[in-house]
Design an enzyme around this catalytic site. Structure first.
Site, mmCIF file in Angstrom:
data_model
loop_
_atom_site.group_PDB
_atom_site.id
_atom_site.type_symbol
_atom_site.label_atom_id
_atom_site.label_comp_id
_atom_site.label_asym_id
_atom_site.label_seq_id
_atom_site.Cartn_x
_atom_site.Cartn_y
_atom_site.Cartn_z
ATOM 1 N N GLY A 57 1.124 -0.595 -0.283
ATOM 2 C CA GLY A 57 0.310 0.135 -0.117
ATOM 3 C C GLY A 57 0.605 1.425 0.018
ATOM 4 O O GLY A 57 1.985 1.405 0.713
ATOM 5 N N GLN A 62 3.206 9.898 1.103
ATOM 6 C CA GLN A 62 4.893 9.840 0.433
ATOM 7 C C GLN A 62 5.097 9.394 -0.102
ATOM 8 O O GLN A 62 6.181 9.228 -0.580
ATOM 9 C CB GLN A 62 4.560 7.961 0.646
ATOM 10 C CG GLN A 62 3.705 7.219 2.587
ATOM 11 C CD GLN A 62 4.226 5.459 2.311
ATOM 12 O OE1 GLN A 62 3.004 5.466 2.435
ATOM 13 N NE2 GLN A 62 5.010 5.611 3.120
ATOM 14 N N CYS A 103 7.783 0.589 6.559
ATOM 15 C CA CYS A 103 7.315 1.906 6.335
ATOM 16 C C CYS A 103 8.219 2.367 5.072
ATOM 17 O O CYS A 103 9.795 2.727 5.418
ATOM 18 C CB CYS A 103 6.535 2.775 6.917
ATOM 19 S SG CYS A 103 5.926 4.236 5.982
ATOM 20 N N LEU A 104 8.217 2.182 4.120
ATOM 21 C CA LEU A 104 9.465 2.937 2.857
ATOM 22 C C LEU A 104 9.554 4.244 3.576
ATOM 23 O O LEU A 104 10.280 4.499 2.291
ATOM 24 C CB LEU A 104 8.101 3.276 1.659
ATOM 25 C CG LEU A 104 7.975 1.776 0.356
ATOM 26 C CD1 LEU A 104 7.752 1.973 -0.412
ATOM 27 C CD2 LEU A 104 9.312 0.548 0.568
ATOM 28 N N HIS A 145 -3.019 1.352 8.615
ATOM 29 C CA HIS A 145 -1.949 1.692 8.500
ATOM 30 C C HIS A 145 -1.680 2.939 7.681
ATOM 31 O O HIS A 145 -1.109 3.912 7.524
ATOM 32 C CB HIS A 145 -1.254 0.666 7.974
ATOM 33 C CG HIS A 145 0.386 1.760 7.286
ATOM 34 N ND1 HIS A 145 1.947 0.886 8.603
ATOM 35 C CD2 HIS A 145 0.963 2.823 6.477
ATOM 36 C CE1 HIS A 145 2.659 1.617 8.091
ATOM 37 N NE2 HIS A 145 2.572 2.100 6.944
ATOM 38 N N GLU A 146 -2.518 2.586 6.623
ATOM 39 C CA GLU A 146 -1.999 3.934 5.700
ATOM 40 C C GLU A 146 -3.606 5.001 5.584
ATOM 41 O O GLU A 146 -2.972 6.132 4.920
ATOM 42 C CB GLU A 146 -2.409 3.214 3.588
ATOM 43 C CG GLU A 146 -2.291 1.586 3.083
ATOM 44 C CD GLU A 146 -0.445 2.315 3.195
ATOM 45 O OE1 GLU A 146 0.476 3.766 2.998
ATOM 46 O OE2 GLU A 146 0.616 1.597 3.427
ATOM 47 N N HIS A 149 -1.729 7.204 7.460
ATOM 48 C CA HIS A 149 -0.463 8.360 6.582
ATOM 49 C C HIS A 149 -1.249 9.635 6.366
ATOM 50 O O HIS A 149 -1.141 10.689 6.501
ATOM 51 C CB HIS A 149 0.067 7.965 5.610
ATOM 52 C CG HIS A 149 1.182 6.922 5.335
ATOM 53 N ND1 HIS A 149 2.915 7.132 6.230
ATOM 54 C CD2 HIS A 149 1.487 5.419 5.233
ATOM 55 C CE1 HIS A 149 3.047 6.031 6.508
ATOM 56 N NE2 HIS A 149 2.434 5.301 5.812
#
Ligand code: ZN
Length: 184
Positions: A57, A62, A103-104, A145-146, A149
């Protein structure tokens, strides 16, 4: 490669509020066809970035864009590719479970986070239609999680204790890579 790349932050700089990762993202005006067209272009670029990073995702902040838009396509679950615009969590189970997240935007880190086991969300798609999604387990975790963000929240804020956010040493690097592959 497209024009977008992942915005990253060091663990030491997590308290900074002046970066896009820490801002509350702006809702997409979904009634505006022009905006939906832009969102289609944005989503395509985000899928490129997400697949290149082997992520499940990705949220628009991000890639430096403060809009409430998320792309989801986990390789391990039959769901997606999906674009969630202005997603809202309508229901969260009281029952929680712990799981490892990466997480990226936080390279070389992973942590154990407690999340609701089950969620119901609603979100607009790229056609401007409101859809509902029911998820449990890993997909419910991805959604939470997304969506975090979009509110400037990183999983590191939710680790159950500080020592559960770990730097991934070479020894545990493989485990961390697997976690990050599952969730970005
Ligand atoms: Zn993330």
């Amino acid at each position: 490669m497209g024009a977008l790349s992942v915005v990253k932050i060091n663990r030491e700089l997590l308290s900074l509020r002046d970066i896009v990762l820490r801002q509350k993202a702006v809702p997409v005006p979904v009634q505006d066809e022009y905006y939906l067209t832009l969102c289609r272009k944005l989503a395509l670029e985000m899928f490129d970035v997400m697949y290149a990073s082997d992520g499940a995702g990705l949220a628009a902040p991000q890639v430096g864009i403060s809009l409430r838009l998320v792309t989801v396509h986990p390789s391990s679950i039959k769901f997606g590719p999906a674009v969630l615009i202005n997603p809202v969590i309508e229901f969260m189970s009281d029952e929680k479970e712990e799981g490892d997240e990466g997480c990226l935007s936080l390279p070389a880190l992973m942590g154990t986070v407690q999340r609701a086991k089950e969620v119901q969300i609603k979100a607009y798609n790229l056609q401007g239609e409101l859809k509902e999604y029911h998820a449990h387990g890993w997909l419910a975790r991805i959604f939470q999680h997304e969506i975090d963000h979009l509110d400037g929240i990183l999983y590191a804020d939710r680790v159950t204790s500080e020592d559960k956010l770990i730097d991934t040493s070479p020894g545990s690097r493989r485990r961390a890579l697997e976690a990050m592959r599952k969730l970005t």
